[in-house]
Design an enzyme around this catalytic site. Structure first.
Site, short mmCIF file in Angstrom:
data_model
loop_
_atom_site.label_atom_id
_atom_site.label_comp_id
_atom_site.label_asym_id
_atom_site.label_seq_id
_atom_site.Cartn_x
_atom_site.Cartn_y
_atom_site.Cartn_z
N LYS A 92 0.80 -1.22 0.00
CA LYS A 92 0.00 0.00 0.00
C LYS A 92 0.84 1.28 0.00
CE LYS A 92 -4.43 -1.21 0.18
NZ LYS A 92 -5.48 -0.65 -0.72
N SER A 391 1.07 -9.99 -0.45
CA SER A 391 0.78 -8.56 -0.41
C SER A 391 0.94 -7.90 0.94
CB SER A 391 -0.63 -8.30 -0.94
OG SER A 391 -1.59 -8.96 -0.13
#
Length: 599
Positions: A92, A391
């Site tokens: 992110k 992720s």
């Protein structure tokens, strides 16, 4: 735009100005959200945006690691893109920093504002810290303290508001307007998408050989959209496959419906992708560029976390392991398809040799069928490299109890059975003998129910998902009746810890019903839940804290038939998700009081 069609050539003079459009998501009274749509006199070229993205002032270029153990098990080369190694332990940071760095912040005296309960919050907080900006992160009140503290450590202000992400986002938008701050959305902005797209550039640079597919976790769609716009421009033959949990499949349902679908509720086990509605721009890109979305069970995610640990000694969060779970399901599906195809071809060859005229006709038909199969599922016979995006790794330590317990089932290495055996000495030994000398019993619970029969809750080690059926067949051959509970959620969550609580015929509670509830996990939540149940006698209660955002309760209550409608009205007013488990076979066998005529 076709997935295999080349995108327009780069335009060096492209006008990159954008306008923010305030869109109402639906006509059902939902609060409006901000979605940023590119508007310029030229067709937007995302590859240029990705190439010009400013991410490496905050993010690092992460490795593309081999997964030797998983590769050996699947018979395919598996590579892991290690975004869990970013400074905030998640991808992110890329999109958040890129958007803020490319914005003229002199127009925003209030700094930046974001709404997030997890990784986006930390990405925005670190980005603002590096750029010397004030940051305010609005988080739901249910956010675990570890994530709130992480935001504080990055120098940002954490504001707790509401129980859901939607509540937090509405408050964040109001704060941004009030303070004159830039609202940084989690996924639906071209610069967010472009920042995430730098992952694809790194993959293609590091692995120039054949790649069959790249697996990407999907929440709002920013990550998969960014990867798709790069890969389909440069290597259109590579399949882009999204992965979602079954209980948070907004992108899957949207693509099926050819329009954005807003989910009524989402599961929060993989909280990093718990999004009710995907973005406007991310959906537009995914609709044109994504080849497929695979859905997986939470147990499969737990198994993927274990796979990652065994190969790298790193622990991913559930959303971080989502792509690995999808990769495994894809590989197994193609393996099953190849096996089925081989058997079919073998049978076809055998039958065709019996007659020359039949052989000629069959050959023509077989050729046509093979061509169709190849075009519709070109990957089923291929063996190219499979890449999964690892992720994120922002998880609560307490959650690992739940992960370790469910990983074996998710890996199809454990079956859970209910076995009916005669109530006499030696019956358990006879059951073990029926399973064979190689059987490994992992769990054994039962409750004396009558002088004639007992129901046994059995955990059994198996090698694959067919192991449960094989065990049931062996037991049936020796006269034992067995029921497969491996996919029974109540049995796995609660019943294995409750066996032994069946009421006998002489002390059975009258009019017992059993319900399963979920409620936001926060201090005092359990006490408030219990207070809400006043008025009916509780006959069974099981609560288990999994270290997640949701508390799960199995409760039995005495509710006379004439009061059932009143009870149902009460349950609806309570506002918690619930399931009536009174007719669940697991409850009927292990916890339901026996009528006297069955004792």
């Amino acid at each position: 735009m076709c997935a295999s069609r080349a995108l327009p050539a780069l335009r060096a003079t492209q006008d990159r100005t954008e306008t923010a459009a305030k869109l109402t998501v639906a006509s059902n009274g939902d609060a409006p959200v901000y979605c940023y749509i590119a508007s310029s006199p030229f067709k937007n070229d995302y590859l240029e945006r990705v190439l010009n993205a400013r991410v490496y002032e905050a993010a690092v270029e992460t490795p593309l690691d081999n997964a030797p153990l998983l590769s050996r098990r699947l018979g395919r080369r598996v590579l892991l893109k290690r975004e869990d190694l970013q400074p905030v332990f998640s991808f992110k940071i890329r999109g958040a920093y890129n958007m803020i760095a490319l914005t003229d912040m002199s127009q925003y005296e209030g700094g930046v504002v974001a709404a997030s309960a997890g990784n986006h919050a930390q990405g925005v907080a670190l980005s603002a810290q590096l750029l010397g900006l004030r940051a305010t992160i609005v988080m739901p009140c249910t956010t675990p303290s570890i994530k709130v503290n992480a935001v504080h450590q990055r120098g940002a202000e954490a504001v707790l508001h509401g129980d859901t992400f939607d509540d937090a986002q509405a408050h964040a938008l109001a704060l941004a307007a009030e303070r004159g701050a830039l609202f940084v959305p989690p996924f639906d902005h071209p610069d967010i998408i472009a920042g995430q797209g730098t992952i694809a550039l790194e993959i293609l640079r590091k692995h120039s050989g054949p790649i069959e597919a790249i697996f990407v976790p999907v929440g709002g769609g920013g990550l998969i959209a960014g990867i798709a716009v790069v890969v389909k421009r440069l290597r259109p033959e590579i399949r882009i496959i999204g992965v979602e949990p079954f209980d948070a499949d907004a992108m899957y349902q949207s693509l099926q419906a050819s329009q954005r679908v807003r989910l009524a509720q989402v599961g929060v086990f993989a909280d990093g992708v718990a999004v009710k509605e995907v973005g406007t721009e991310t959906f537009r890109l995914c609709r044109d560029l994504v080849d497929e979305v695979i859905r997986v069970e939470n147990d499969e995610i737990c198994a993927a976390i274990k796979d990652m640990f065994e190969d790298t000694r790193s622990i991913l969060e559930p959303a971080g392991a989502l792509a690995i779970a999808g990769l495994k399901r894809y590989a197994q599906r193609n393996m099953d398809t190849s096996t089925s195809s081989s058997n079919s071809n073998s049978n076809s060859s055998s039958s065709s040799s019996s007659s020359s005229s039949s052989s000629s006709s069959s050959s023509s038909s077989s050729s046509s069928s093979s061509s169709s199969s190849s075009s519709s599922s070109s990957s089923s016979s291929s063996s190219g490299t499979l890449i999964a995006i690892a992720s994120g790794a922002n998880t609560n330590f307490d959650r690992l109890r739940h992960v370790s317990e469910r990983a074996e089932i998710g890996e199809h290495r454990e079956a859970v059975l209910a076995v009916r055996i005669p109530e006499r000495p030696g019956a358990f030994r006879a059951m073990m003998n029926a399973l064979g000398p190689g059987a490994n019993i992992t769990e054994f619970n039962y409750r004396y129910a009558s002088p004639e029969v007992a129901h046994v809750f059995v955990g059994l080690s198996v090698s694959d998902r067919r192991g449960a059926a094989a065990a049931i067949s062996k037991l049936a051959a020796q006269g034992f009746v067995a029921t497969d509970l491996t996919d029974n959620e109540m049995a796995k969550l609660h019943l294995r810890h409750c066996v032994g609580g069946m009421g006998g015929p002489h002390f059975a509670p009258a009019h017992e019903i059993v319900y399963r509830f979920e409620f936001p996990e926060r201090p005092g939540a359990l006490a408030r839940f219990l207070n809400g149940l006043r008025g009916w006698n509780i006959t069974l209660f099981h609560y288990r804290n999994h270290g997640s955002d949701v508390g799960r309760v199995l409760v039995g209550l005495q509710v006379p038939p004439l009061e059932r409608s009143t009870f149902l009205e009460f349950v609806e007013r309570l506002g918690y998700p619930y399931v009536d488990e009174t007719q669940n076979i697991a409850y009927r066998m292990f916890l339901c009081p026996l009528p006297k005529n069955e004792s």
